[in-house]
Design a protein around this motif. Sequence first.
Motif: not given
Length: 354
Positions: A317-321
């Motif tokens: 989820l962090a990587f996606e943003v």
Amino acid sequence: MTLTILGIESSCDDTAAAVLRGSGDAPQILSNAVRSQTDLHAAFGGVVPEIAARAHAEALDLMVEQALTQAEVSLPEINAIAVTAGPGLIGGVLSGVMAAKGLAMGLGKPLIGVNHLAGHALTPRLTDGIEFPYLLLLVSGGHCQFLRVDGPESFTRLGGTIDDAPGEAFDKVARLLGLPQPGGPSVEGAAKNGDPTRFKLPRPLLDRPGCDLSFSGLKTAVLRARDDLVTEKGGMTEQDRSDLCASFQLAVADVLAEKSRRALAEADVTAFAVAGGVAANKTLRARLEGVTDLPFIAPPMALCTDNAAMIAYAGMLAFEVGRTDDMTLKARPRWPLDEAAAPMIGSGKKGAKA
Ligand code: KG4
Ligand code: ZN
């Protein structure tokens, strides 16, 4: 975009690695390898930080290898490496962060430091795809808190323990009553044949507003009840022990249920989820399920207790943003999820309660 994320967890007494594939909205757990250190610490009545750190350092590459093999994924296929950077026992967290940095540097892949509590908090979305916002009750040997989860990196702490975590209380009560560790399952087992109304144990902090909890007085009350029995009759029968376990378990469930009711009233959410080892307790689950008409989610045990799939998911989820870390990523033994909330007192056998 389909991502493949390697997750690494070593903040307490489990060394874990997992591979997750997909996207934040449609994640798939390809592998979830965990090696528990329970046997190593059994003789000491709690986790010994130095033993934990050494065991993590020894097991990390094995777990990573196992996770990759089970997932049938090779290292070059990984898009990023997510690792627990805290909170937890500093030696264990450091072992994980160093292993992840080594892999990231060697492979030239991005590194993502994950808050262990965010891993737990996002698990109901990983397992059941529930929508934000939801309320999470995290109950384990090291943690006890109510979190309103508004988004992948947005958490509000509504309350938590001011002393022991409930799992810690179960473990201590087991020790007081001569039952084996981990205490939760053995106390629950003994309580099956017990009368939960026989001992009038306190319901700590119910007389105070808000969602904070306390379990240390409850454990002391069990100690007193045991000593009274020993004074009166010279010992405890099997039935006395079962009744005491059942009374203790009900007191814990009552307190957690009432505080959950209050947290739900305050939180304005669309679902209620529970996570952590204590969530395995059937009396507790039944009580919690009864406090709301909202959907109630209790993820499967392997994802409720410490694992690396939840770390890989928070990392995904962090990587996606677009949030990644570099080689300056630090291990943080204390790292509250909600930085704005007042710090809690106390630090249990399993490290910082954050
Ligand atoms: O989440 P977990 O595996 O590890 C961490 O603390 O991070 O939780 C372990 C805790 C132990 O204190 C254990 O006694 C408790 O969860 N536990 C239970 C039950 N199964 C495990 N407590 C009450 N009832 C259970 N059935
Ligand atoms: Zn945990």
